[in-house]
Design a protein around this motif. Structure first.
Motif, PDB file in Angstrom:
ATOM      1  N   LYS A  32       0.824  -1.122   0.029  1.00  0.00           N
ATOM      2  CA  LYS A  32      -0.065  -0.162  -0.014  1.00  0.00           C
ATOM      3  C   LYS A  32       1.021   1.235   0.157  1.00  0.00           C
ATOM      4  O   LYS A  32       0.545   2.153  -0.623  1.00  0.00           O
ATOM      5  CB  LYS A  32      -1.078  -0.046   1.351  1.00  0.00           C
ATOM      6  N   LEU A  33       2.012   1.308   0.779  1.00  0.00           N
ATOM      7  CA  LEU A  33       2.894   2.481   0.626  1.00  0.00           C
ATOM      8  C   LEU A  33       3.504   2.723  -0.646  1.00  0.00           C
ATOM      9  O   LEU A  33       3.604   3.726  -1.243  1.00  0.00           O
ATOM     10  CB  LEU A  33       4.076   2.192   1.695  1.00  0.00           C
ATOM     11  N   SER A  34       3.741   1.524  -1.394  1.00  0.00           N
ATOM     12  CA  SER A  34       4.437   1.515  -2.641  1.00  0.00           C
ATOM     13  C   SER A  34       3.520   2.233  -3.707  1.00  0.00           C
ATOM     14  O   SER A  34       3.931   2.937  -4.606  1.00  0.00           O
ATOM     15  CB  SER A  34       4.819   0.329  -3.185  1.00  0.00           C
ATOM     16  N   LEU A  35       2.084   1.832  -3.646  1.00  0.00           N
ATOM     17  CA  LEU A  35       1.115   2.300  -4.269  1.00  0.00           C
ATOM     18  C   LEU A  35       1.022   3.855  -3.951  1.00  0.00           C
ATOM     19  O   LEU A  35       0.820   4.690  -5.084  1.00  0.00           O
ATOM     20  CB  LEU A  35      -0.230   1.540  -4.019  1.00  0.00           C
ATOM     21  N   ARG A  36       1.159   4.022  -2.746  1.00  0.00           N
ATOM     22  CA  ARG A  36       0.804   5.550  -2.594  1.00  0.00           C
ATOM     23  C   ARG A  36       2.027   6.291  -3.177  1.00  0.00           C
ATOM     24  O   ARG A  36       1.944   7.495  -3.713  1.00  0.00           O
ATOM     25  CB  ARG A  36       0.536   5.718  -1.139  1.00  0.00           C
ATOM     26  N   LEU A  37       3.305   6.024  -2.985  1.00  0.00           N
ATOM     27  CA  LEU A  37       4.438   6.430  -3.276  1.00  0.00           C
ATOM     28  C   LEU A  37       4.610   7.063  -4.926  1.00  0.00           C
ATOM     29  O   LEU A  37       5.065   7.833  -5.380  1.00  0.00           O
ATOM     30  CB  LEU A  37       5.665   5.737  -2.875  1.00  0.00           C
ATOM     31  N   MET A  38       3.649   5.957  -5.600  1.00  0.00           N
ATOM     32  CA  MET A  38       3.567   6.160  -7.109  1.00  0.00           C
ATOM     33  C   MET A  38       2.973   7.511  -7.526  1.00  0.00           C
ATOM     34  O   MET A  38       3.384   8.146  -8.673  1.00  0.00           O
ATOM     35  CB  MET A  38       3.084   5.143  -7.784  1.00  0.00           C
ATOM     36  N   TYR A  39       2.081   7.966  -6.663  1.00  0.00           N
ATOM     37  CA  TYR A  39       1.195   9.173  -7.071  1.00  0.00           C
ATOM     38  C   TYR A  39       1.260  10.518  -6.084  1.00  0.00           C
ATOM     39  O   TYR A  39       0.997  11.319  -6.639  1.00  0.00           O
ATOM     40  CB  TYR A  39      -0.205   8.986  -7.566  1.00  0.00           C
ATOM     41  N   CYS A  40       1.843  10.191  -4.896  1.00  0.00           N
ATOM     42  CA  CYS A  40       2.083  11.336  -4.093  1.00  0.00           C
ATOM     43  C   CYS A  40       3.104  11.843  -3.759  1.00  0.00           C
ATOM     44  O   CYS A  40       4.047  11.078  -3.322  1.00  0.00           O
ATOM     45  CB  CYS A  40       1.145  10.920  -2.414  1.00  0.00           C
ATOM     46  N   ARG A  41       3.563  13.106  -4.116  1.00  0.00           N
ATOM     47  CA  ARG A  41       4.776  13.750  -4.032  1.00  0.00           C
ATOM     48  C   ARG A  41       5.000  14.024  -2.470  1.00  0.00           C
ATOM     49  O   ARG A  41       6.115  14.168  -2.184  1.00  0.00           O
ATOM     50  CB  ARG A  41       4.847  14.783  -4.852  1.00  0.00           C
ATOM     51  N   ILE A  42       4.248  14.238  -1.840  1.00  0.00           N
ATOM     52  CA  ILE A  42       4.206  14.498  -0.379  1.00  0.00           C
ATOM     53  C   ILE A  42       4.843  13.624   0.342  1.00  0.00           C
ATOM     54  O   ILE A  42       5.857  13.336   1.221  1.00  0.00           O
ATOM     55  CB  ILE A  42       2.960  15.279   0.314  1.00  0.00           C
ATOM     56  N   THR A  43       4.325  12.157   0.167  1.00  0.00           N
ATOM     57  CA  THR A  43       4.481  11.155   0.723  1.00  0.00           C
ATOM     58  C   THR A  43       5.865  10.599   0.421  1.00  0.00           C
ATOM     59  O   THR A  43       6.897  10.194   1.063  1.00  0.00           O
ATOM     60  CB  THR A  43       3.619   9.682   0.643  1.00  0.00           C
ATOM     61  N   LYS A  44       6.144  10.627  -0.832  1.00  0.00           N
ATOM     62  CA  LYS A  44       7.567  10.654  -1.400  1.00  0.00           C
ATOM     63  C   LYS A  44       8.600  11.387  -1.119  1.00  0.00           C
ATOM     64  O   LYS A  44       9.762  10.926  -0.570  1.00  0.00           O
ATOM     65  CB  LYS A  44       7.398  10.707  -3.139  1.00  0.00           C
ATOM     66  N   SER A  45       8.115  12.646  -0.747  1.00  0.00           N
ATOM     67  CA  SER A  45       9.220  13.499  -0.141  1.00  0.00           C
ATOM     68  C   SER A  45       9.547  13.175   1.295  1.00  0.00           C
ATOM     69  O   SER A  45      10.547  13.249   1.747  1.00  0.00           O
ATOM     70  CB  SER A  45       8.768  14.978   0.063  1.00  0.00           C
ATOM     71  N   TYR A  46       8.494  12.932   1.937  1.00  0.00           N
ATOM     72  CA  TYR A  46       8.573  12.223   3.482  1.00  0.00           C
ATOM     73  C   TYR A  46       9.507  10.974   3.669  1.00  0.00           C
ATOM     74  O   TYR A  46      10.300  11.008   4.443  1.00  0.00           O
ATOM     75  CB  TYR A  46       7.138  11.991   4.029  1.00  0.00           C
ATOM     76  N   SER A  47       9.235  10.247   2.530  1.00  0.00           N
ATOM     77  CA  SER A  47       9.964   8.916   2.656  1.00  0.00           C
ATOM     78  C   SER A  47      11.399   9.341   2.313  1.00  0.00           C
ATOM     79  O   SER A  47      12.451   8.700   3.213  1.00  0.00           O
ATOM     80  CB  SER A  47       9.288   7.907   1.591  1.00  0.00           C
ATOM     81  N   SER A  48      11.517   9.884   1.471  1.00  0.00           N
ATOM     82  CA  SER A  48      13.088  10.361   1.133  1.00  0.00           C
ATOM     83  C   SER A  48      13.574  11.049   2.221  1.00  0.00           C
ATOM     84  O   SER A  48      14.889  10.640   2.598  1.00  0.00           O
ATOM     85  CB  SER A  48      13.152  11.140  -0.176  1.00  0.00           C
ATOM     86  N   LYS A  49      13.030  11.986   2.846  1.00  0.00           N
ATOM     87  CA  LYS A  49      13.826  12.531   4.158  1.00  0.00           C
ATOM     88  C   LYS A  49      13.903  11.650   5.150  1.00  0.00           C
ATOM     89  O   LYS A  49      14.845  11.838   5.967  1.00  0.00           O
ATOM     90  CB  LYS A  49      12.857  13.787   4.560  1.00  0.00           C
ATOM     91  N   ASN A  50      12.969  10.802   5.413  1.00  0.00           N
ATOM     92  CA  ASN A  50      13.257   9.762   6.464  1.00  0.00           C
ATOM     93  C   ASN A  50      14.363   8.842   6.279  1.00  0.00           C
ATOM     94  O   ASN A  50      15.235   8.700   7.394  1.00  0.00           O
ATOM     95  CB  ASN A  50      11.714   9.069   6.444  1.00  0.00           C
ATOM     96  N   LYS A  51      14.569   8.424   4.943  1.00  0.00           N
ATOM     97  CA  LYS A  51      15.553   7.639   4.696  1.00  0.00           C
ATOM     98  C   LYS A  51      16.971   8.452   4.825  1.00  0.00           C
ATOM     99  O   LYS A  51      17.996   7.943   5.481  1.00  0.00           O
ATOM    100  CB  LYS A  51      15.652   7.034   3.329  1.00  0.00           C
ATOM    101  N   GLN A  52      17.074   9.598   4.407  1.00  0.00           N
ATOM    102  CA  GLN A  52      18.363  10.530   4.736  1.00  0.00           C
ATOM    103  C   GLN A  52      18.391  10.618   6.339  1.00  0.00           C
ATOM    104  O   GLN A  52      19.774  10.600   6.719  1.00  0.00           O
ATOM    105  CB  GLN A  52      17.894  11.878   3.976  1.00  0.00           C
ATOM    106  N   LEU A  53      17.597  11.106   6.951  1.00  0.00           N
ATOM    107  CA  LEU A  53      17.749  11.214   8.328  1.00  0.00           C
ATOM    108  C   LEU A  53      18.391   9.730   9.054  1.00  0.00           C
ATOM    109  O   LEU A  53      19.035   9.736  10.013  1.00  0.00           O
ATOM    110  CB  LEU A  53      16.368  11.430   9.119  1.00  0.00           C
ATOM    111  N   SER A  54      17.663   8.840   8.618  1.00  0.00           N
ATOM    112  CA  SER A  54      18.161   7.475   9.271  1.00  0.00           C
ATOM    113  C   SER A  54      19.637   7.168   8.777  1.00  0.00           C
ATOM    114  O   SER A  54      20.449   6.767   9.786  1.00  0.00           O
ATOM    115  CB  SER A  54      17.153   6.255   8.883  1.00  0.00           C
TER     116      SER A  54
END
Length: 88
Positions: A32-54
């Motif tokens: 479900k997250l992968s599906l959301r990441l395909m069309y939502c730039r906000i979620t994609k940005s959050y995910s990217s920043k989350n990975k960078q922070l980790s």
């Protein structure tokens, strides 16, 4: 409003993203997250920043104060603060 079976809200996606980061998300949540990441730039940005922070946290070499050092520093701070209050 009916809750969708496949599509999730941004808030739910952020929660799943956090869980996935710590390997706590199920396969279905990953999907479900992968599906959301395909069309939502906000979620994609959050995910990217989350990975960078980790990544930054994992590679950082943070040195923490020992309990005695922290107490000594706190006492010095309190003394300086009381001296400053006395002069004012």
């Amino acid at each position: 409003m009916k809750k969708s079976f496949l599509f999730i809200s941004c808030e739910e996606a952020k929660h799943i993203c956090d869980k996935a980061q710590y390997n706590e998300a199920s396969i279905w949540e990953h999907f479900k997250l992968s599906l959301r990441l395909m069309y939502c730039r906000i979620t994609k940005s959050y995910s990217s920043k989350n990975k960078q922070l980790s990544k930054v946290i994992e590679t950082s070499e943070v040195k923490c104060l020992k309990a005695e050092e922290r107490r000594r520093l706190q006492n010095q701070f309190n003394e300086a603060l009381s001296e400053q209050q006395q002069t004012n």
